[in-house]
Design an enzyme around this catalytic site. Structure first.
Site, PDB file in Angstrom:
ATOM      1  N   ILE A 182       0.863  -1.190   0.000  1.00  0.00           N
ATOM      2  CA  ILE A 182       0.000   0.000   0.000  1.00  0.00           C
ATOM      3  C   ILE A 182       0.890   1.227   0.000  1.00  0.00           C
ATOM      4  O   ILE A 182       1.552   1.535   0.991  1.00  0.00           O
ATOM      5  CB  ILE A 182      -0.932   0.010   1.223  1.00  0.00           C
ATOM      6  CG1 ILE A 182      -1.741  -1.282   1.290  1.00  0.00           C
ATOM      7  CG2 ILE A 182      -1.874   1.205   1.169  1.00  0.00           C
ATOM      8  CD1 ILE A 182      -2.591  -1.401   2.532  1.00  0.00           C
ATOM      9  N   ASP A 183       0.918   1.925  -1.116  1.00  0.00           N
ATOM     10  CA  ASP A 183       1.862   3.024  -1.331  1.00  0.00           C
ATOM     11  C   ASP A 183       1.144   4.366  -1.242  1.00  0.00           C
ATOM     12  O   ASP A 183       0.358   4.718  -2.120  1.00  0.00           O
ATOM     13  CB  ASP A 183       2.524   2.860  -2.702  1.00  0.00           C
ATOM     14  CG  ASP A 183       3.552   3.948  -2.985  1.00  0.00           C
ATOM     15  OD1 ASP A 183       3.969   4.617  -2.026  1.00  0.00           O
ATOM     16  OD2 ASP A 183       3.915   4.122  -4.161  1.00  0.00           O
ATOM     17  N   SER A 184       1.423   5.119  -0.176  1.00  0.00           N
ATOM     18  CA  SER A 184       0.783   6.428  -0.010  1.00  0.00           C
ATOM     19  C   SER A 184       1.221   7.411  -1.085  1.00  0.00           C
ATOM     20  O   SER A 184       0.561   8.423  -1.320  1.00  0.00           O
ATOM     21  CB  SER A 184       1.102   7.001   1.375  1.00  0.00           C
ATOM     22  OG  SER A 184       2.504   7.119   1.554  1.00  0.00           O
ATOM     23  N   GLY A 185       2.342   7.125  -1.756  1.00  0.00           N
ATOM     24  CA  GLY A 185       2.819   8.017  -2.806  1.00  0.00           C
ATOM     25  C   GLY A 185       2.245   7.714  -4.170  1.00  0.00           C
ATOM     26  O   GLY A 185       2.490   8.442  -5.134  1.00  0.00           O
TER      27      GLY A 185
END
Length: 318
Positions: A182-185
């Site tokens: 899960i990549d917040s970017g």
């Protein structure tokens, strides 16, 4: 004054239905229609209880608490004490937040109180307040939308982005299972549909997909002259071209495809979503190979939590 109990009941039935639908939305659960209808019918039956001698007992706080618990059991079932308490508290939160707002605006706009010979009197009709009917069709959906927007902001802040999850992708009769991060970017979205894009590392998993599809996707990213003539029609119908930015701030295009379903398993919880695109990227997403895809953070917000029955139907996904 004549009270039209059937009309009052119909008004309460509509409001109870909307409250239960909003509760289900915030819980990310999908109760069946018959459960929702049965729960709304039971909730609105409170109107009939108070018209009979038993009504005095139903006004007791303990009976109100038990009545609300039965409503939650009817709509959401019992899949463990923790899940039941979560649904029960959310039901009360929705009632206080939304119904409380309607109640306040109702008395702000209504003009049913008058002073007659020094005595304050209230004018009422047997059909229920016109303001309540107005909010049922206009104000309630607007307040529900406003509350939904605020809850989405809160949920986005609570998601733990820095974690690995198990991901299953379903397209037609095919299934692929990968580790996802899960990549917040990851802010990649399809500009046409605003769907979030989940990226798959084709450097590692290309052999799992049709060669013509992989070749086309690579040509798109490398900005070569491309032709979709050899892409199977089944995949072509699902394809979107999405602009994205690679490492080094290089602008490029990405071939993305619409899945039938994406299942995310994390900490014993299973979430499902179809409101996403699967993007094929030919870049190492993980230097160590710990994961094969990057998830858009919006996916966790949009995905609905599966019930236990749904979990059992996920063949091979345990």
């Amino acid at each position: 004054m004549t009270i039209y109990a059937d009309v009052i009941w119909l008004l309460n039935l509509g409001i109870d239905t909307l409250l239960l639908m909003l509760t289900a939305f915030f819980l990310k659960r999908d109760p069946s229609r018959w459960r929702l209808c049965l729960g709304a019918l039971f909730a609105s039956s409170y109107v009939w209880f108070i018209l009979f001698p038993v009504g005095a007992m139903m006004l007791h706080p303990l009976m109100k608490v038990l009545f609300s618990a039965v409503i939650v059991l009817i709509v959401f079932g019992f899949y463990g004490f923790r899940r039941f308490i979560q649904a029960w508290f959310m039901f009360y939160f929705v009632n206080f937040a939304v119904a409380g707002g309607l109640f306040a605006v109702h008395f702000l706009l209504s003009n049913e109180t008058h002073v007659v010979n020094g005595v304050m009197t209230t004018q009422m009709t047997g059909f229920g307040s016109p303001v309540s009917w107005l909010f049922l069709f206009v104000g309630f959906p607007l307040l529900a939308w406003f509350t939904k927007a605020r809850m989405e902001d809160t949920q986005m802040n609570k998601v733990n982005y820095e974690q690995l999850v198990q991901v299953e992708i379903m397209i037609g009769q095919e299934r692929w299972e990968y580790k996802g991060f899960i990549d917040s970017g990851n802010s990649c979205k399809d500009p046409m549909t605003n769907r979030p894009v989940m990226m798959i590392d084709m450097m590692r998993v290309a052999d799992s997909f049709p060669k013509d599809v992989v070749h086309f996707a690579r040509s798109v990213q490398e900005m070569e002259e491309v032709s979709h003539g050899e892409v199977p029609p089944f995949w072509l119908r699902r394809m979107r071209l999405v602009p994205f930015r690679t490492i080094g701030d290089t602008h490029s295009m990405m071939a993305a495809f619409k899945p039938d379903l994406v299942v995310i398993k994390n900490d014993g919880e299973i979430r499902e979503t179809s409101n996403v695109l699967i993007g094929f990227v030919f870049t190492d997403l993980s230097a160590t190979g710990e994961y094969q895809c990057l998830l858009h953070p919006k996916m966790m917000q949009n995905a609905r939590i599966s019930t236990i029955d749904t979990e059992r139907k996920q063949e091979g996904f345990t």
